[in-house]
Design an enzyme around this catalytic site. Structure first.
Site, PDB file in Angstrom:
ATOM      1  N   ARG A 152      97.081  73.740  74.647  1.00 32.83           N
ATOM      2  CA  ARG A 152      96.065  72.608  75.007  1.00 32.83           C
ATOM      3  C   ARG A 152      96.906  71.672  75.854  1.00 32.83           C
ATOM      4  O   ARG A 152      95.948  70.884  76.239  1.00 32.83           O
ATOM      5  CB  ARG A 152      96.141  71.924  72.962  1.00 32.83           C
TER       6      ARG A 152
ATOM      7  N   LYS B  75      95.021  51.295  89.220  1.00 32.95           N
ATOM      8  CA  LYS B  75      94.068  51.350  87.846  1.00 32.95           C
ATOM      9  C   LYS B  75      94.449  52.905  87.216  1.00 32.95           C
ATOM     10  O   LYS B  75      93.136  53.587  87.073  1.00 32.95           O
ATOM     11  CB  LYS B  75      92.720  50.932  87.825  1.00 32.95           C
TER      12      LYS B  75
ATOM     13  N   LYS C 272      97.340  38.323  96.840  1.00 34.56           N
ATOM     14  CA  LYS C 272      95.469  37.887  95.777  1.00 34.56           C
ATOM     15  C   LYS C 272      95.749  36.838  96.170  1.00 34.56           C
ATOM     16  O   LYS C 272      96.906  36.143  96.528  1.00 34.56           O
ATOM     17  CB  LYS C 272      95.387  39.200  95.348  1.00 34.56           C
TER      18      LYS C 272
ATOM     19  N   GLU D  14      94.170  40.191 100.506  1.00 36.28           N
ATOM     20  CA  GLU D  14      93.156  39.772 100.027  1.00 36.28           C
ATOM     21  C   GLU D  14      91.949  38.706  99.814  1.00 36.28           C
ATOM     22  O   GLU D  14      92.050  37.777 100.312  1.00 36.28           O
ATOM     23  CB  GLU D  14      92.681  40.210  98.044  1.00 36.28           C
TER      24      GLU D  14
ATOM     25  N   ASP E  29      87.152  42.127  99.160  1.00 33.52           N
ATOM     26  CA  ASP E  29      87.279  41.837  97.721  1.00 33.52           C
ATOM     27  C   ASP E  29      85.476  41.602  97.444  1.00 33.52           C
ATOM     28  O   ASP E  29      84.973  40.334  97.513  1.00 33.52           O
ATOM     29  CB  ASP E  29      87.831  40.658  97.106  1.00 33.52           C
TER      30      ASP E  29
END
Lengths: 276, 276, 276, 276, 276, 276
Positions: free
Chosen positions: E98, E133, E165, E195, E216
């Site tokens: 597993r 992320k 940012k 950004e 962005d």
């Protein structure tokens, strides 16, 4: 004992009990807002050790738990003695309870056993020491418990004192060779101890004495003779097969130290409990 | 037991003994080329547990050490029995010796104590289980030792079974409320056990039975009645104050399980040694 | 030194260099099948320490790398000396190279500096020791390097010998009080060292001698007098402000040990390289 | 630098010093209630780095210790400068003292050495960088010290920039092949640096420039020519055999960066002390 | 990817599954001597990543298990493809199964999702990158999976590239101030990305270009204009709200890179299985 | 869920993002004194899980950050809902932001997916459970998310319940043998589950029922028959190929539990953000 020496052990023990799912019962059955006041008590008479460790166990689960100790490590208490008040969220007390008691009962068991022997040899001037026969992972805590019981610590491991045993002697080709090899490589802060099984070996050793001699498995007669032979030139330590019954007569031989494996590896738990 | 479950414990125990300086004595007194053949023996009669752990201890110090086991975990042996041959560099054997013996003696002590109780209740069909009163950090090893001694394991921690005790019941506002709260949140793979102190409590519980009932500190008379009341609707477990002497009479009451804290927390070490 | 004492340090150093992305350059620019044979050489003359650690570094990256050592730790080598042949996959050699050299260069730098002082005091019978002024995390490795350079180790930390300094004495209320407090609590395997700054303090101490006296920041004249005052009743250790130039004259005062912080904290790296 | 980046290192260093037995001397000789106020001072002139780390060391031993910094990391101080006041229980100060000073002295030694070079090249516009020749386990702390000394950091490890050296070029079959292989696999946030040993290699590289060229072991004449050849198309970095004496003349060749291994691996400790 | 980068993760995952009691079912139901030969297969079509990690999982449970890979990471396979033969003790295969599949299915899911996007933008020359992320603890493995799917990695964390940012710009007082502050402190091996949300911001930035601009949440029209404004002076990266459907049209705007959070955080598992 | 169960995971995730150099951008571009107030919001509708973990992430970076939760784990929220206010130093918020969102988005994604299924089967009385197909290292967090989504947990690993699958049955020589072997060795707190693929196997099993039967990959017709055959003597669990569409019809067959791998291994992230 500094907290840095045991905090990881406490966290490990709590994780061992919490597992992956946490305290299922308390989280489900006990409201998050319930608070409790509990009494940490000795169910048996004994000598206490590990109160700081038990307190740290509660605090690791919940910093808001207040542990108010009523006695200190080393205290000799009767059955029923209140050791500490423990106040805080009921869930936190229930979650930490078993782990805290496991530390306290184990360490107090060792302190109690040590205290028993120390009391038995009172007046002889002998020091009671444990050995390296400790529970894996708990050596620092168990050695602390021995000190709390009135004992004195033997070396902490393989690196803070030299202990030359029969197998070292055989491999080195004789006690003189073994001692010489050690002296050539050891720093000036390290003591050397040599184990001897017979008075003949002792006679050889005493001609060029080391710091400590371990008199292994000798009769009280032999021990008395050994003390005479050494005549203060080395610290004398008796070990091997010492029982609670024989401890005093061995101490009376004039040796400086008796060391006993079972005060760490076979001491029964002291019964402690948390009463809500 | 898989090695991944104890290898870090073994390494930690070895580092605890090696400290920062290592095995001063063996490194200085024993030639690097010396080899040795040693016999791992039981000095006392008992039930053996921890041979794999002891073997892993030697291998962690030196993969060239060969441990040739002569018996398996669970074996009941007489004093003097050869447990394993250990062959390899003399230094490695001497460095690992004490740690390996500490594991083996501790685990075999628990297996031996368990075996003693299991034998005492033979024929009653009762299972002998330990509790969560284990030595911090060693729960998996101690539970293995109980199995090797013929016992059966109780839950491993707070998360693999629910155990509702008096304090949970009080906080929840009654046994029905506690059981209901648990049932609402628990998965279908988890068993629920409830502790009762009296037959009155048991009567209440049995109307809506859970999986297991813990009959706490009851007399043999009460236990016999309790078994009758339960009538097979729950597993019955007796606990509290069970002694080697009382175990058989308690087992004879018809309960399914007896659980005993002292088979893990107070079992004396089994005397094992490494003879060169 | 046993591998268990440094393997985690080696792995940590490799992970520190590999980061989260690994050796981008070698993985992309070097074919997986390329093999290499490289020579680990000393670019400077010096005393070597850390060959086992460097070899373990290569093996941790790739067990198939073969490190064939040509000299042993402690060897005094001239510039250009081949220390080891390193054979294996080119990628593995390139990935491990810098970390292995960082260990070897650092440890050999300490061994070389130690050796220089040891040679300077040759014939005086004095032992050269380091202090606790070591690089955080590397104490065991640095103490090993000192031994390889012909030095002798001072205590490994706060727990394997007692060192009573001026602040302890002040807090205890005097040297006698401090020594008495220590003696009451310490085991029989631990040596006691006391630091004195003046001959007056020494005169007080020698009336009830401990194991070792640290003669702090004394002139050679004072040291010579101190040796006379001690008259063999304690091991004498000189410390404080010892330079390569002053080492021999201090050694000639008759002290038993000189301890020097800079042989660990300020020893320059020995230039070692891996030539493909 | 965030505490999460060094707190485990601090704890490890404290455990390394505490060992299994803790600070025997302070626990026995210093009353638990004694408090102390100590001055953390620079005994030598230098550039300070590591004050936060030293403060964290005291706090890890005892959260009640107050460290009141009088200067900040990066400060250039004269001998005798008070760096911080440290107030708290005397035992805690004594237990943490050596470890805190080891961090502070080591890091300040690196900052001081860096500062010396940075001052030497003042006005040339060159950046002074360290290399990956750092002490195992302390790279983040040492790179921080370089920044505090006015230096600029080179890559942190094998994964945050590509560095193609001669062995990579040889294994790839040429510089173009190596660069092409890297470009095909690398993300857009990673810079590529190529090491060249000769102007001929540089001429080849500059036709298809990468981000940075490492000019290895070139004379000042060669460096000046190299800067002309590159003509701003790549960042130029000089490395190899740079001494405090040669740093300024190398910086004057017009290169953008000089990188120096010994500012991390051979910087002597800065003498810092804790005066009670 | 080097094993040192994931072996602790593998061991952690196995311990997470073994818990304190180990694989109860296999230890009890499967004879220790039973061997098995199993086929590791893809139940769905997809792109494979993590075969080395799955193999290491089996080996950590039992070094005697032989994993014979039939494809390599990065392979695009149809449903039913045999990925590897796995032979060894039946218990070991069942215990590791597993965890091995969890790694392989998770990583292959990411590789498959990446591959889908990479194929969708084929011919545009755009690079497909993931973001930060990622699943906590698995970043290195997930970034590897992206590479295996034909993607290119964005930065690995907060320290291997600068990303300025809107909040940084606001806190610094403007984009020029933010860029200037970063340039003053950053080493020469680190790229700077800024950004921008609008073409107006881009116009300001391009006057003093950095290495990379993050465009962005722009429309394809805006992106096309942005590429024109930048005119090769910075790497252009589009991000924000990119879907499998929109990826190609965004790629067609001429940007250099598109970065997409969901290829790591929302990629469904690839169905892989072990057939005995 | 107790913090001890996830704090090391949080720290590991933060270290994974900080790397060796820390948050370069925030440390350089954001003044140390800047403070910020940010809104943690759900960008999508969903069910929230992981708020405590996200809060712990901010606190680990900076204990002075205040996270003021506006909803609790388990809350079903619409897009745009404010989940928490996060106030503190701007640098700290920016450094922790991505890691906190990664935990919260991942866990809320699982809770949302679980909630969707739980709502779909509302009224049937069926429990929705996950499997052991969890992300390596995150099992405790993912199982918590399932509970928050209204699901019920299956076993946590290999050691808290027995699951006898086809391969175990084959190796044991039949289902009766497998069950008998397990019963002989298992403690009284552990449930036994057996997987059956056909009604024929079920008929055999039901003669000597265990606690739970896993009905693998059966049609709704077969499931309905199976429920009839079992007739309350075992808990019935349906598994294999259950889709959001089929969940309700499967639940309607009368089984007690449906278990679904993709609610942990393939749940898409819930979009959560931190707005300054």
């Amino acid at each position: 004992m500094h907290e840095l020496q045991y905090l990881e052990t406490v966290r490990g023990a709590l994780r061992e009990d919490l597992g992956r799912g946490g305290d299922l019962t308390s989280e489900l059955a006990v409201p998050a807002t319930a608070v409790a006041s509990a009494r940490l008590v000795a169910r048996q008479a004994g000598c206490i050790a590990g109160l700081d460790v038990a307190a740290a166990t509660f605090r690791e689960i919940d910093p808001s738990v207040v542990v108010d100790a009523q006695v200190s490590d080393g205290a000799v208490v009767s059955a029923g003695t209140l050791l500490a008040m423990v106040d805080g969220p009921a869930r936190s007390l229930l979650t930490a309870e078993r782990t805290a008691l496991n530390f306290l009962g184990h360490m107090s068991g060792i302190a109690t056993t040590t205290r028993f022997i120390v009391d038995a040899v009172q007046g002889t001037g002998v020091a009671v020491a444990e050995t390296r026969k400790t529970t894996p992972g708990l050596r620092a805590l168990e050695k602390h418990a021995v000190r709390m019981g009135g004992g004195a610590n033997h070396r902490f491991g393989l690196d803070d004192a030299v202990m030359i045993k029969d197998n070292h002697i055989a491999a080195a080709g004789g006690v003189r060779q073994a001692v010489a090899a050690v002296r050539a490589g050891i720093g000036h802060t390290v003591k050397i101890e040599v184990e001897v099984d017979s008075l003949a070996q002792l006679e050889e050793l005493v001609e060029d004495p080391v710091d400590i001699v371990l008199l292994d498995n000798m009769t009280t007669d032999e021990l008395r003779q050994a003390v005479g032979i050494v005549a203060g030139r080395m610290v004398t330590e008796a070990s091997g097969g010492i029982t609670p019954e024989s401890a005093r007569s061995i101490a009376a031989t004039g040796v400086d130290v008796i060391s006993i494996g079972w005060i760490t590896h076979s001491a029964p738990n002291l019964d402690v409990a948390l009463d809500f």
